[in-house]
Scaffold this motif. Structure first.
Motif, PDB file in Angstrom:
ATOM      1  N   PRO A  95      42.262  66.386  35.478  1.00 44.30           N
ATOM      2  CA  PRO A  95      42.034  65.072  36.078  1.00 44.30           C
ATOM      3  C   PRO A  95      41.867  63.999  34.996  1.00 44.30           C
ATOM      4  N   ALA A  96      42.364  62.809  35.285  1.00 42.94           N
ATOM      5  CA  ALA A  96      42.218  61.688  34.351  1.00 42.94           C
ATOM      6  C   ALA A  96      40.735  61.353  34.198  1.00 42.94           C
ATOM      7  N   VAL A  97      40.399  60.675  33.093  1.00 45.14           N
ATOM      8  CA  VAL A  97      38.999  60.334  32.815  1.00 45.14           C
ATOM      9  C   VAL A  97      38.396  59.521  33.962  1.00 45.14           C
ATOM     10  N   HIS A  98      39.169  58.563  34.481  1.00 45.75           N
ATOM     11  CA  HIS A  98      38.607  57.700  35.536  1.00 45.75           C
ATOM     12  C   HIS A  98      38.472  58.427  36.870  1.00 45.75           C
ATOM     13  N   VAL A  99      39.140  59.583  36.983  1.00 41.57           N
ATOM     14  CA  VAL A  99      38.983  60.396  38.194  1.00 41.57           C
ATOM     15  C   VAL A  99      37.768  61.301  38.038  1.00 41.57           C
ATOM     16  N   LEU A 100      37.656  61.920  36.866  1.00 42.06           N
ATOM     17  CA  LEU A 100      36.543  62.830  36.586  1.00 42.06           C
ATOM     18  C   LEU A 100      35.209  62.076  36.600  1.00 42.06           C
ATOM     19  N   TYR A 101      35.205  60.858  36.077  1.00 42.12           N
ATOM     20  CA  TYR A 101      34.003  60.015  36.095  1.00 42.12           C
ATOM     21  C   TYR A 101      34.288  58.846  37.038  1.00 42.12           C
ATOM     22  N   ASP A 102      34.472  57.664  36.490  1.00 38.80           N
ATOM     23  CA  ASP A 102      34.830  56.505  37.306  1.00 38.80           C
ATOM     24  C   ASP A 102      35.511  55.497  36.394  1.00 38.80           C
ATOM     25  N   GLU A 103      36.011  54.413  36.970  1.00 35.73           N
ATOM     26  CA  GLU A 103      36.761  53.455  36.154  1.00 35.73           C
ATOM     27  C   GLU A 103      35.923  52.811  35.054  1.00 35.73           C
ATOM     28  N   PRO A 104      34.698  52.349  35.358  1.00 33.06           N
ATOM     29  CA  PRO A 104      33.911  51.765  34.260  1.00 33.06           C
ATOM     30  C   PRO A 104      33.731  52.730  33.090  1.00 33.06           C
ATOM     31  N   THR A 105      33.417  53.995  33.403  1.00 35.61           N
ATOM     32  CA  THR A 105      33.226  54.965  32.325  1.00 35.61           C
ATOM     33  C   THR A 105      34.515  55.159  31.523  1.00 35.61           C
ATOM     34  N   ALA A 106      35.649  55.144  32.199  1.00 33.99           N
ATOM     35  CA  ALA A 106      36.923  55.303  31.489  1.00 33.99           C
ATOM     36  C   ALA A 106      37.210  54.102  30.587  1.00 33.99           C
ATOM     37  N   ILE A 107      36.900  52.915  31.094  1.00 35.22           N
ATOM     38  CA  ILE A 107      37.123  51.720  30.262  1.00 35.22           C
ATOM     39  C   ILE A 107      36.220  51.791  29.029  1.00 35.22           C
ATOM     40  N   ILE A 108      34.953  52.139  29.237  1.00 34.78           N
ATOM     41  CA  ILE A 108      34.010  52.222  28.112  1.00 34.78           C
ATOM     42  C   ILE A 108      34.415  53.338  27.144  1.00 34.78           C
ATOM     43  N   ALA A 109      34.811  54.497  27.681  1.00 35.13           N
ATOM     44  CA  ALA A 109      35.198  55.610  26.806  1.00 35.13           C
ATOM     45  C   ALA A 109      36.385  55.205  25.933  1.00 35.13           C
ATOM     46  N   GLY A 110      37.333  54.477  26.501  1.00 35.45           N
ATOM     47  CA  GLY A 110      38.470  53.989  25.718  1.00 35.45           C
ATOM     48  C   GLY A 110      38.007  53.060  24.604  1.00 35.45           C
ATOM     49  N   ASP A 111      37.158  52.116  24.955  1.00 33.63           N
ATOM     50  CA  ASP A 111      36.639  51.177  23.953  1.00 33.63           C
ATOM     51  C   ASP A 111      35.894  51.926  22.850  1.00 33.63           C
ATOM     52  N   ALA A 112      35.101  52.914  23.251  1.00 32.45           N
ATOM     53  CA  ALA A 112      34.300  53.667  22.277  1.00 32.45           C
ATOM     54  C   ALA A 112      35.201  54.496  21.361  1.00 32.45           C
ATOM     55  N   LEU A 113      36.277  55.060  21.910  1.00 33.75           N
ATOM     56  CA  LEU A 113      37.229  55.804  21.075  1.00 33.75           C
ATOM     57  C   LEU A 113      37.861  54.869  20.045  1.00 33.75           C
ATOM     58  N   PHE A 114      38.223  53.680  20.500  1.00 30.57           N
ATOM     59  CA  PHE A 114      38.849  52.692  19.616  1.00 30.57           C
ATOM     60  C   PHE A 114      37.882  52.356  18.470  1.00 30.57           C
ATOM     61  N   ALA A 115      36.637  52.076  18.804  1.00 37.53           N
ATOM     62  CA  ALA A 115      35.637  51.751  17.783  1.00 37.53           C
ATOM     63  C   ALA A 115      35.451  52.927  16.818  1.00 37.53           C
ATOM     64  N   ARG A 116      35.364  54.110  17.376  1.00 37.88           N
ATOM     65  CA  ARG A 116      35.152  55.311  16.559  1.00 37.88           C
ATOM     66  C   ARG A 116      36.314  55.500  15.581  1.00 37.88           C
ATOM     67  N   ALA A 117      37.519  55.216  16.035  1.00 35.34           N
ATOM     68  CA  ALA A 117      38.697  55.384  15.183  1.00 35.34           C
ATOM     69  C   ALA A 117      38.567  54.582  13.887  1.00 35.34           C
ATOM     70  N   TYR A 118      38.070  53.352  13.999  1.00 36.72           N
ATOM     71  CA  TYR A 118      37.941  52.521  12.802  1.00 36.72           C
ATOM     72  C   TYR A 118      36.855  53.036  11.867  1.00 36.72           C
ATOM     73  N   ALA A 119      35.788  53.577  12.440  1.00 36.21           N
ATOM     74  CA  ALA A 119      34.727  54.126  11.587  1.00 36.21           C
ATOM     75  C   ALA A 119      35.287  55.313  10.798  1.00 36.21           C
ATOM     76  N   ILE A 120      36.094  56.140  11.457  1.00 29.90           N
ATOM     77  CA  ILE A 120      36.689  57.307  10.798  1.00 29.90           C
ATOM     78  C   ILE A 120      37.684  56.863   9.725  1.00 29.90           C
ATOM     79  N   LEU A 121      38.452  55.835  10.063  1.00 32.47           N
ATOM     80  CA  LEU A 121      39.426  55.285   9.112  1.00 32.47           C
ATOM     81  C   LEU A 121      38.749  54.935   7.783  1.00 32.47           C
ATOM     82  N   CYS A 122      37.515  54.451   7.866  1.00 28.33           N
ATOM     83  CA  CYS A 122      36.767  54.073   6.655  1.00 28.33           C
ATOM     84  C   CYS A 122      36.484  55.260   5.743  1.00 28.33           C
TER      85      CYS A 122
END
Lengths: 329, 329
Positions: A95-122
């Motif tokens: 199931p997609a993230v927004h199905v397993l949880y809900d749309e707000p959680t999926a939007i936040i999880a996406g944003d958090a992944l994006f932020a995390r990516a830059y920290a790792i890039l460093c």
């Protein structure tokens, strides 16, 4: 052939580092939502490409790991948000993230992944000024992906889409991240300006070829490789380059147009109806057109490999390009 | 007092650079969706704070412009996504991005703003290794904001929320971006490790104080400053620290609890009913508790200003802290 085995080994290495990098944050629900797609696996093509390029340019394959994982995480963040936007309920058989949880959680999880990516890039072991180049190209790339996704969404609401604008959408939505992976690999390995430029362009062309070849597989089917049945993209009504090209040829009302539109997006279309639609796509020359286009992109991509000295990794990249447009068989 | 005028001048400078930085991208619809919130104005508190800190630390206020604009863009990206999640239809007196366009466009515009912020950040005139520190702290900060937003969303579905976890949510959702602004300002100005650390902590404390003081204004009203009428947050049922504290005091059924719950979230509550609810909040000591908390955070924040040499900007930061918790009157 040897390619899949070596790639699988490299992908496994990426998997381990990826899970290590995503073992982060104190809020269990968010953590779980974030790793839901990454842990489901994947070919890890972007990190593997970065690794191969860095190895071919300057024997620095391993050094690309944080950068490659950052790109893989960005790729996954776009999938999480795309699935919310497209209302897709399944991804990689789960199931997609927004199905397993809900749309707000999926939007936040996406944003958090994006932020995390830059920290790792460093964490990338390069001089600070090269890190600046990496952050800049990643950011410009994600901007283009956003533009590509916006085009894709807006195309859905339109009657007709042209071949050229469709290819631009594919380039921005998919190819630019391949280009970024190759460019970053060359930067991390201390490549010359020409190597950085050529590898970026090589991967961009390859990415377009790869994506439009995927359209061919989605229609002709390739159960062995992708699990896609014949006519899959016809039944689910996906607007692919083949369909875009065919509808351009069939602008005026005609029986071929009716046959195609009857099967397109019709989940209950019979095997016979799908077969007839494919016959239409053959008559309009659309399958042939896209196949030739994919091969042409791959050919141009391979030409650019001239900037690399001979190496096993260079040959692997070349094989990968062939593989991505079905030329390995 | 002089403060608002100087701050307004600085905010205007930020506005201009911000619009320049967001004049980017080739897809008109996406461009418009992206600038919709930034062009609606705002106090630009985060860039202004970064500028003041950098000026106070090492006379490098101007050099914070790309960094400050990046933070302002990140702030706006979170507003765009928050409004989608909270289904808020208005922002700064204008329709929300997802109302003016649609939800997919709002999600993409948020992502694109986030990506654009990092590209702008790369323009900061600092050595590459300091850029690495900036990228890292910005990324870790946005991760915390995501956690805070997730907590906020999850609180909505719960019967009770404790004071401590509420303050943690406020810290992550709001204060960390202030902390990042001050930390970045100190880094850009070449501050000592202690200055970087203390200014970050100072702004974190200030940010919490600022946000919970906002809760007081939302209930007692402050039409002149914020345009909020008396009891605004009571009528719209917003769960603020005052309400969280009061409900903790009124765990058992009692008439005060009934009076409060009757007005809370009741848009049609009369002025008398709201007045009675406020009287309850006074009896539970909740308004007093939050006011004291806000002042205590501000006091601790101001103590940390010791790390700065005397300057006009240092005094301005001190005044700003007072201003943010209503102590300037």
């Amino acid at each position: 052939m040897e390619l899949p085995k070596r790639m699988a080994d490299m992908a496994k290495e990426v998997d381990e580092r990826l899970m290590h990098y995503l073992d982060y944050g104190k809020y269990p629900k968010l953590r779980k939502a974030m790793i839901h797609y990454p842990e489901a696996g994947g070919k890890r093509m972007r990190p593997v490409l970065a690794m191969l390029v860095a190895e071919a340019v300057g024997k620095r394959g391993k050094a690309t790991m944080p950068f490659g994982c950052a790109l893989e995480i960005i790729h996954n963040f776009t999938l999480v948000h795309d699935d919310v936007m497209d209302k897709d309920e399944m991804r990689r058989g789960r199931p997609a993230v927004h199905v397993l949880y809900d749309e707000p959680t999926a939007i936040i999880a996406g944003d958090a992944l994006f932020a995390r990516a830059y920290a790792i890039l460093c964490d990338t072991d390069v001089p600070g000024e090269d890190l600046r180049r990496l952050v800049r190209t990643v950011s410009e790339t994600v901007y283009l992906i956003a533009e590509g996704q916006q085009m894709d969404i807006d195309f859905e609401a339109r009657q007709t889409v042209g071949v050229e604008e469709y290819v631009l959408m594919v380039e921005e939505k998919t190819a630019v991240l391949f280009a970024c992976a190759a460019e970053g690999g060359a930067i991390i390995a201390g490549g010359t300006d020409q190597q950085v430029r050529d590898m970026k362009e090589c991967a961009r062309l390859w990415g377009i070829g790869f994506q439009i070849w995927d359209d061919v597989l989605g229609i002709l089917g390739d159960e062995k490789k992708t699990g896609k049945p014949v006519g899959n993209d016809i039944r689910n009504g996906k607007r692919t380059l083949i369909i875009v090209h065919a509808l351009e040829q069939l602008k005026r009302p005609c029986s071929d147009r009716d046959v195609l539109l009857n099967a397109l997006g019709n989940e209950k279309a019979s095997a016979e109806e799908v077969g007839e639609a494919i016959a239409v796509l053959e008559r309009t020359g659309s399958i042939d057109f896209v196949t030739k286009q994919a091969h042409e992109y791959a050919r141009k991509a391979k030409e650019l490999l001239q900037c690399l000295p001979p190496s096993e990794e260079k040959s692997m990249i070349s094989s990968l390009i062939d593989y991505a447009v079905g030329r390995d068989r």
